[in-house]
Motif scaffolding. Structure first.
Motif, PDB file in Angstrom:
ATOM      1  N   SER A 271      33.010  31.698  33.241  1.00 22.45           N
ATOM      2  CA  SER A 271      34.435  31.634  32.960  1.00 22.45           C
ATOM      3  C   SER A 271      34.966  30.221  33.082  1.00 22.45           C
ATOM      4  O   SER A 271      36.120  29.972  32.811  1.00 22.45           O
ATOM      5  CB  SER A 271      35.197  32.506  33.961  1.00 22.45           C
ATOM      6  OG  SER A 271      35.183  31.879  35.223  1.00 22.45           O
TER       7      SER A 271
ATOM      8  N   ALA B 204      39.372  28.497  40.890  1.00 20.03           N
ATOM      9  CA  ALA B 204      39.769  29.304  42.044  1.00 20.03           C
ATOM     10  C   ALA B 204      40.018  28.425  43.250  1.00 20.03           C
ATOM     11  O   ALA B 204      39.426  27.365  43.386  1.00 20.03           O
ATOM     12  CB  ALA B 204      38.666  30.316  42.364  1.00 20.03           C
TER      13      ALA B 204
ATOM     14  N   THR C  69      45.896  40.234  46.866  1.00 17.78           N
ATOM     15  CA  THR C  69      47.131  40.821  46.363  1.00 17.78           C
ATOM     16  C   THR C  69      47.765  41.777  47.363  1.00 17.78           C
ATOM     17  O   THR C  69      47.078  42.382  48.195  1.00 17.78           O
ATOM     18  CB  THR C  69      46.867  41.582  45.055  1.00 17.78           C
ATOM     19  OG1 THR C  69      46.008  42.700  45.321  1.00 17.78           O
ATOM     20  CG2 THR C  69      46.212  40.681  44.016  1.00 17.78           C
TER      21      THR C  69
ATOM     22  N   ALA D 198      35.272  28.836  35.939  1.00 15.81           N
ATOM     23  CA  ALA D 198      36.004  28.775  37.205  1.00 15.81           C
ATOM     24  C   ALA D 198      35.198  27.968  38.199  1.00 15.81           C
ATOM     25  O   ALA D 198      34.523  28.490  39.051  1.00 15.81           O
ATOM     26  CB  ALA D 198      36.245  30.182  37.737  1.00 15.81           C
TER      27      ALA D 198
ATOM     28  N   ALA E  34      39.676  31.581  32.609  1.00 17.96           N
ATOM     29  CA  ALA E  34      39.859  31.723  34.050  1.00 17.96           C
ATOM     30  C   ALA E  34      40.208  30.383  34.685  1.00 17.96           C
ATOM     31  O   ALA E  34      39.593  29.370  34.391  1.00 17.96           O
ATOM     32  CB  ALA E  34      38.588  32.268  34.697  1.00 17.96           C
TER      33      ALA E  34
ATOM     34  N   LEU F 293      37.618  42.297  37.649  1.00 21.41           N
ATOM     35  CA  LEU F 293      38.668  41.381  37.188  1.00 21.41           C
ATOM     36  C   LEU F 293      38.136  39.975  36.947  1.00 21.41           C
ATOM     37  O   LEU F 293      38.863  38.990  37.097  1.00 21.41           O
ATOM     38  CB  LEU F 293      39.811  41.335  38.214  1.00 21.41           C
ATOM     39  CG  LEU F 293      40.615  42.623  38.398  1.00 21.41           C
ATOM     40  CD1 LEU F 293      41.608  42.468  39.539  1.00 21.41           C
ATOM     41  CD2 LEU F 293      41.349  42.984  37.100  1.00 21.41           C
TER      42      LEU F 293
ATOM     43  N   ASP G 106      38.759  36.385  39.217  1.00 16.21           N
ATOM     44  CA  ASP G 106      40.016  36.413  39.958  1.00 16.21           C
ATOM     45  C   ASP G 106      39.744  36.607  41.449  1.00 16.21           C
ATOM     46  O   ASP G 106      39.171  37.607  41.853  1.00 16.21           O
ATOM     47  CB  ASP G 106      40.879  37.563  39.428  1.00 16.21           C
ATOM     48  CG  ASP G 106      42.174  37.747  40.203  1.00 16.21           C
ATOM     49  OD1 ASP G 106      42.548  36.827  40.962  1.00 16.21           O
ATOM     50  OD2 ASP G 106      42.800  38.804  40.046  1.00 16.21           O
ATOM     51  N   ARG G 107      40.176  35.648  42.266  1.00 15.65           N
ATOM     52  CA  ARG G 107      39.958  35.763  43.705  1.00 15.65           C
ATOM     53  C   ARG G 107      41.276  35.784  44.470  1.00 15.65           C
ATOM     54  O   ARG G 107      41.334  35.430  45.650  1.00 15.65           O
ATOM     55  CB  ARG G 107      39.075  34.605  44.210  1.00 15.65           C
ATOM     56  CG  ARG G 107      37.652  34.698  43.719  1.00 15.65           C
ATOM     57  CD  ARG G 107      36.770  33.682  44.419  1.00 15.65           C
ATOM     58  NE  ARG G 107      36.675  33.988  45.838  1.00 15.65           N
ATOM     59  CZ  ARG G 107      36.767  33.070  46.785  1.00 15.65           C
ATOM     60  NH1 ARG G 107      37.012  31.816  46.480  1.00 15.65           N
ATOM     61  NH2 ARG G 107      36.643  33.401  48.053  1.00 15.65           N
ATOM     62  N   ARG G 108      42.332  36.215  43.816  1.00 20.28           N
ATOM     63  CA  ARG G 108      43.608  36.312  44.516  1.00 20.28           C
ATOM     64  C   ARG G 108      43.610  37.492  45.482  1.00 20.28           C
ATOM     65  O   ARG G 108      43.111  38.567  45.167  1.00 20.28           O
ATOM     66  CB  ARG G 108      44.751  36.489  43.511  1.00 20.28           C
ATOM     67  CG  ARG G 108      44.961  35.329  42.540  1.00 20.28           C
ATOM     68  CD  ARG G 108      45.973  35.718  41.475  1.00 20.28           C
ATOM     69  NE  ARG G 108      45.520  36.903  40.748  1.00 20.28           N
ATOM     70  CZ  ARG G 108      46.342  37.787  40.173  1.00 20.28           C
ATOM     71  NH1 ARG G 108      47.653  37.617  40.251  1.00 20.28           N
ATOM     72  NH2 ARG G 108      45.852  38.829  39.517  1.00 20.28           N
TER      73      ARG G 108
ATOM     74  N   LYS H 169      35.172  41.830  42.170  1.00 29.11           N
ATOM     75  CA  LYS H 169      36.080  41.384  43.229  1.00 29.11           C
ATOM     76  C   LYS H 169      36.175  42.401  44.353  1.00 29.11           C
ATOM     77  O   LYS H 169      36.235  43.606  44.126  1.00 29.11           O
ATOM     78  CB  LYS H 169      37.465  41.135  42.629  1.00 29.11           C
ATOM     79  CG  LYS H 169      38.544  40.717  43.619  1.00 29.11           C
ATOM     80  CD  LYS H 169      39.860  40.509  42.894  1.00 29.11           C
ATOM     81  CE  LYS H 169      40.998  40.181  43.834  1.00 29.11           C
ATOM     82  NZ  LYS H 169      42.277  39.995  43.105  1.00 29.11           N
TER      83      LYS H 169
END
Length: 469
Positions: A229, A209, A379, A231, A206, A372, A375-377, A327
């Protein structure tokens, strides 16, 4: 001294309650109130979120909701606010609506279950729903009103907690925790991560972030904490020299959240220097707060009688706890006048969606639930689904201005119950794993950490998982 690892709503609430009780406490977090607490909608809704398999979670939620009025009143007073309205605490209930026959049947079953538990609920026709909320879609055929549900603005709550801690002169160490310090089998403190150490842990994939509000940090209040991870989330160049081990009086932000860590730093060689953020009201720094924090000079260690791990989704990076990140993408819309007067929920295309109104005309729409990792995107697909489903409930949302979009990481556990209390390892307590209920259960969590015992404490005791250490 209690060392609280994590500056989200749970960690800050615990620190405030402990300090109020006269206990020495220090909070460690690189960017307080910038993670999941910043993203949260703030629903205090144990009744409308009840499911048939989560009766223990319901009991915890209802018990904590009952504590919120006193919690909010005391917090407002300690933070110097005019009252609980400054926290946007409202108790106008939640309206859960249905569109088709299957939805109505599910609501009928839920109503029967809630009535069996003696929870307040009112069954409504579609017309009655629209009488309460005129902006609802004409296709709404019925609903359930949970009049006891409430909500609050988590960003105002965390800002108030930071202000209250500042008044109580509780030190805040803006740093990431690398590991727990141990003396034999006992946890005796924390070691802070050296400045600029942001490389992922071996075997992890990962990426670091990015944060919210330009802070370059991410996560559940304790966003920058090293996680499983790797991150870590600290922005390159965010810290100068050994500023990551600076202890300071808490910077109480004047706006949403307090201090992103972009404006405070301490000089090299342990020369403590006061700083100021763009939104803050200033900080207190110096030898007094450094000494009270118990920082071991250049070693970057903080020792205490008890470490409280309130690191949210990152908790598993510091101790063996069954906590994972889940998430959630959320968006905030704005209109000149409030579109709704209470929380509205519904299921659209098999997916639950909620809309939470704020007193200033803002409308929170959420939230996705995605496994996920870290993952802090934000989208396009996640935002599309939120708007699509919200439009089914309240068509007028498409005319509102987009004020904010954000993704946060909820700390989930295998049974969806939080982990609160002694961990089984001497010197280590847990306050993590609250999943969707961190804001709701902050008062109860703080009381358990203060020593409350009994059935409620037993329900979320970490000892139910053998692997915890």
């Amino acid at each position: 001294m209690d060392v609280i690892v994590g500056g989200g709503v749970v960690g800050l609430s615990a620190a405030w309650r402990l300090a109020r009780a006269g206990r020495p406490v220090t909070v460690v977090d690189p960017a307080p109130a910038s993670g999941a607490s910043h993203a949260a909608a703030g629903m205090l809704a144990p009744v409308s979120e009840v499911t048939y398999t989560e009766a223990p979670l319901l009991r915890l939620g209802v018990a904590s909701l009952r504590r919120w009025p006193a919690f909010a009143a005391e917090l407002a007073a300690d933070a110097g606010l005019a009252g609980t309205r400054d926290l946007d605490l409202r108790a106008d209930g939640t309206l859960d609506v249905a569109f088709g026959s299957d939805d109505l049947a599910a609501l009928d079953e839920l109503a029967a279950y809630m009535e069996k538990l003696e929870l307040p609920v009112e069954r409504l026709t579609g017309r009655e729903c629209r009488r309460l909320e005129p902006m609802l879609a004409p296709s709404v055929r019925g609903g359930l009103l949970a009049p006891g549900d409430a909500w609050v603005d988590p960003r105002r709550v965390t800002a108030a907690l930071l202000a209250a801690l500042d008044r109580l002169e509780v030190p805040l160490v803006r740093a990431r925790v690398a590991e727990l310090l141990r003396d034999g089998d006992r946890v005796v403190g924390v070691r802070l991560e050296p400045p600029g150490d942001t490389a992922p842990s071996p075997g992890t994939t990962a990426p670091a972030a990015t944060g919210e509000g330009g802070s370059g940090l991410a996560g559940q209040g304790t966003s920058g904490l090293a996680g499983p991870s790797g991150a870590t989330g600290q922005a390159a160049g965010a810290w100068d020299g050994w500023s990551a081990v600076a202890a300071e009086g808490v910077n109480a932000g004047a706006g949403e959240g307090a201090g992103a860590g972009s404006g405070e730093r301490a000089g090299h060689g342990g020369a403590w220097e006061a700083g100021r953020t763009g939104t803050g009201t200033g900080i207190r720094a110096g030898e007094r707060t450094a000494a009270r924090a118990g920082i071991a000079g250049g070693l970057g260690e903080i020792r205490g009688e008890r470490v409280v791990l309130a690191a949210g989704a990152w908790s598993a990076g510091l101790a063996e706890v069954p906590v994972r990140p889940v998430k959630g993408q959320i968006m905030r819309l704005r209109s000149p006048e409030p579109l709704l007067s209470r929380c509205v929920r519904g299921t659209v295309h098999g997916t639950p969606v909620y809309l939470v109104p704020r007193g200033d005309g803002e409308l929170v729409v959420g939230a996705t639930q995605e496994e996920l990792g870290f993952d802090r995107r934000v989208t396009a697909g996640g935002l599309y689904e939120l708007l699509r489903d919200a439009r089914e409930l309240v068509p007028g949302v498409t005319e509102l201005e987009v004020a904010d979009v954000v993704a946060g990481l909820r700390p989930g556990t295998p049974d969806n119950l939080p982990l609160v209390g002694p961990s089984g390892t001497p010197g280590l307590a847990l306050a993590t794993g609250h999943f969707r209920g961190g804001v709701l259960m902050a008062p109860l969590t703080a009381d358990i950490l203060l020593g409350e015992e009994g059935e409620l404490a037993a329900l979320c005791a970490p000892g139910r998982f053998r692997e915890i250490s």
